[in-house]
Design a protein around this motif. Structure first.
Motif, short mmCIF file in Angstrom:
data_model
loop_
_atom_site.label_atom_id
_atom_site.label_comp_id
_atom_site.label_asym_id
_atom_site.label_seq_id
_atom_site.Cartn_x
_atom_site.Cartn_y
_atom_site.Cartn_z
N SER A 76 -3.87 -3.07 -9.53
CA SER A 76 -4.58 -3.53 -8.34
C SER A 76 -4.70 -5.05 -8.38
O SER A 76 -4.97 -5.63 -9.42
CB SER A 76 -5.98 -2.90 -8.32
OG SER A 76 -6.74 -3.52 -7.32
N ARG A 94 -0.98 -2.69 -5.55
CA ARG A 94 -1.74 -1.86 -4.62
C ARG A 94 -2.74 -2.75 -3.88
O ARG A 94 -3.24 -3.74 -4.43
CB ARG A 94 -2.51 -0.80 -5.39
CG ARG A 94 -1.61 0.19 -6.06
CD ARG A 94 -2.44 1.25 -6.71
NE ARG A 94 -1.67 1.95 -7.73
CZ ARG A 94 -2.23 2.78 -8.60
NH1 ARG A 94 -3.53 2.98 -8.59
NH2 ARG A 94 -1.48 3.39 -9.50
N ALA A 123 3.45 3.37 1.76
CA ALA A 123 2.92 4.05 0.57
C ALA A 123 3.03 5.57 0.73
O ALA A 123 3.37 6.29 -0.22
CB ALA A 123 1.47 3.64 0.32
N SER A 139 2.04 -5.63 0.69
CA SER A 139 0.79 -5.89 -0.03
C SER A 139 0.54 -7.38 -0.18
O SER A 139 -0.61 -7.82 -0.22
CB SER A 139 0.83 -5.21 -1.40
OG SER A 139 1.79 -5.85 -2.23
N PRO A 173 1.99 6.67 -6.42
CA PRO A 173 1.86 5.28 -6.83
C PRO A 173 3.10 4.82 -7.58
O PRO A 173 3.63 5.54 -8.43
CB PRO A 173 0.64 5.27 -7.73
CG PRO A 173 -0.15 6.44 -7.29
CD PRO A 173 0.86 7.47 -6.86
N TYR A 191 1.59 -1.00 5.30
CA TYR A 191 1.45 -0.70 3.86
C TYR A 191 1.14 0.80 3.67
O TYR A 191 1.74 1.47 2.82
CB TYR A 191 0.34 -1.57 3.25
CG TYR A 191 0.06 -1.22 1.83
CD1 TYR A 191 0.80 -1.79 0.79
CD2 TYR A 191 -0.95 -0.32 1.48
CE1 TYR A 191 0.57 -1.45 -0.53
CE2 TYR A 191 -1.19 0.03 0.16
CZ TYR A 191 -0.43 -0.55 -0.84
OH TYR A 191 -0.65 -0.22 -2.14
#
Lengths: 198, 335
Positions: A195, A170, A159, A50, A165, A155
């Protein structure tokens, strides 16, 4: 003379037998400990991916991609490059997952969720394979934008391998747009606090 | 023996070089060339200066934006992992950053420094900001003897609501090198294009003169020049004096034709060389003198007083005088 040769041969056979048996001894850590470590390293990989998406230069992107390759394959991996290692390099996520999957598949492993665990283990391995391919593809890119596209794939696969999550940043996507337009519920918005554009 | 006698006569001649073409240009053309070249260079200098500055600015801006986003992404990690339980993950992520362009990574949470990783190239790190950071700040800086870098401070949105910040130093060396390389490439390319343009102008000017002469030599079908008793038919390449044909070689014809362009004007030897000996960079005043002598001789063969139609103006050159049949021109007898 012949006796000396026989002795040497015997010694070599003994040494090889001990060498082959050594990894099996090292595999005796409990499954829970291995899983915790695997999850931590996967989260670290997600975090690196990320951040790598925002790499200021293509050199940085390649370094991060190589870090991810090292993280996935481990120090004995085919594509491991020492120059990109950090002090955190340890056993690779993929070899660890192979060991775990082998244990899950072993008849001695007993669990009421055994079927699901075995299937999930296979999925994780496939996602990790995809992530590795994408990381290697990132290394082949010469333009930053093309490399970032590949890194986004890394990513996405990592994920997916993690499934839910986790405590890792993110990459902004649809959820960010929904929040920007106020479409999500307030309690859901809290969930998106991690985020990067939060 | 003159210079020309040393020139091998039977060797094939190579095409004239740019220098030779330049040498054969008239003074007015050289002046025009100088102006054009100066204009090209000035336009290039201004264009390059503007272009390079704009490129540098855009590159710098893009790098600043990406670096800020990079620091923000790390801050997002830090906000998730600033919990002491997760400190090792944060440490690991910070070290991953330091392998690349990041020179240092600091995470300060609730007044305490959680992470302070630093590249060995950074000798002295400025003291961190003491006030609570509420906005992202980006400063361009340089340590003494160290690399230039961006000092980016991002507020930390931690899980427990405590204030803090993440501070990342991003090495600018790559963008500086890239900008410098691009500048060198663009300046080199610009100068090369200029040189090519100037060469093109030289060829155009030389070609224009050749075309003008060719057109003049070819002339329109009805092109006839009449200078007193002298009549030049450019279509037929004929010269008549008082109706009688004068036999001339192509060079002699070209010389007379050149002088007939502007009767009574004095043409310098250089001008005549330029006009008549277009194909020979080595022609000089002696060729002009010899050619004038031969033209006079051919004219005199038709009409002896016509020898004086081409008048030598000492120190300046030659001119064609206008003489009409029966007219009196004292110069004709004195030439």
């Amino acid at each position: 003379m012949n006796k000396m040769k026989e002795t040497m041969l015997l010694l070599i056979v003994i040494a090889l037998t001990i060498g082959a048996a050594a990894p099996a001894v090292a595999d005796e850590r409990p499954v829970e400990e291995r899983l915790t470590m695997l999850a931590g390293r996967l989260r670290l990989g997600l975090s690196v991916a990320s951040i790598a998406i925002y790499s200021p230069t293509v050199v940085d992107l390649h370094l991060h991609a190589q870090q991810l390759v090292n993280l996935l394959e481990g120090i004995d991996g085919r594509h491991y490059v020492r120059s990109a290692e950090s002090q955190e390099d340890g056993p690779g996520v993929m070899p660890e997952m192979i060991v775990l999957a082998t244990r899950f598949a072993d008849p001695s492993f007993v669990s009421e969720f055994r079927g699901q665990i075995v299937a999930a283990g296979k999925n994780v391995r496939v996602f990790l394979d995809f992530a590795l391919d994408a990381a290697l593809s990132t290394l082949a890119q010469r333009r930053l934008d093309d490399g970032i596209r590949e890194m986004l794939r890394v990513y996405a696969y990592l994920a997916s391998a993690y499934e839910t999550p986790c405590a890792a940043p993110r990459v902004p996507a649809l959820w960010t747009i929904l929040r920007a337009f106020g479409v999500v519920e307030p309690e859901q918005a809290e969930d998106a606090a991690r985020s990067p554009v939060g | 023996m003159g210079h020309r006698s040393l020139t091998p006569l039977f060797l094939p001649r190579s095409p004239p070089t740019l220098a030779v073409v330049f040498q054969s240009m008239s003074r007015s053309d050289r002046r025009a060339l100088a102006w054009v070249a100066a204009a090209i260079l000035v336009i290039t200098a201004v264009g390059l200066s503007f272009g390079v500055r704009t490129y540098h600015m855009l590159l710098d801006e893009a790098f600043r934006e990406r670096s800020t986003a990079y620091a923000q992404a790390f801050a997002a990690s830090a906000s998730a992992w600033v919990d002491p339980v997760e400190a090792s993950m944060l440490q690991a992520a910070a070290r991953f950053l330091l392998v690349g362009s990041a020179l240092y990574v600091e995470v300060v949470h609730a007044g305490e420094t959680v992470i302070a990783e630093r590249d060995e190239r950074i000798v002295v790190l400025d003291p961190p900001p003491t006030d609570a950071v509420s906005t992202i700040t980006v400063a361009q800086t340089r340590t003494p003897g160290g690399p230039a870098y961006l000092d980016i401070v991002v507020p930390l949105m931690s899980w427990d609501g405590e204030d803090g910040y993440v501070r990342v130093g991003i090495d600018r060396t790559s963008v500086v090198t890239r900008s410098r390389n691009a500048t060198l490439a663009v300046v080199g390319g610009g100068l090369a294009i200029d040189a090519a343009l100037i060469a093109l102008v030289i060829w155009i000017l030389a070609g224009r003169r050749r075309s003008a002469r060719d057109l003049d030599a070819r002339g329109p079908a009805d092109a006839r020049v009449v200078v007193g008793d002298l009549e030049i038919d450019r279509a037929r390449k004929e010269v008549r004096l008082r109706g009688a044909s004068v036999r001339l070689t192509p060079k002699q014809y070209a010389l007379l034709s050149a002088l007939a362009q502007e009767p009574e004007r004095v043409f310098s030897e250089r001008e005549l060389v330029d006009e008549v000996w277009t194909d020979s960079p080595y022609a000089d005043a002696k060729d002009v003198k010899q050619c004038v002598y031969l033209v006079r001789k051919r004219l005199a063969a038709v009409d002896p007083p016509a020898r004086g139609l081409i008048v030598t103006v000492p120190g300046f050159g030659y001119r064609l005088v206008v003489r009409t049949d029966g007219g009196d021109d004292p110069e004709l007898t004195g030439a």
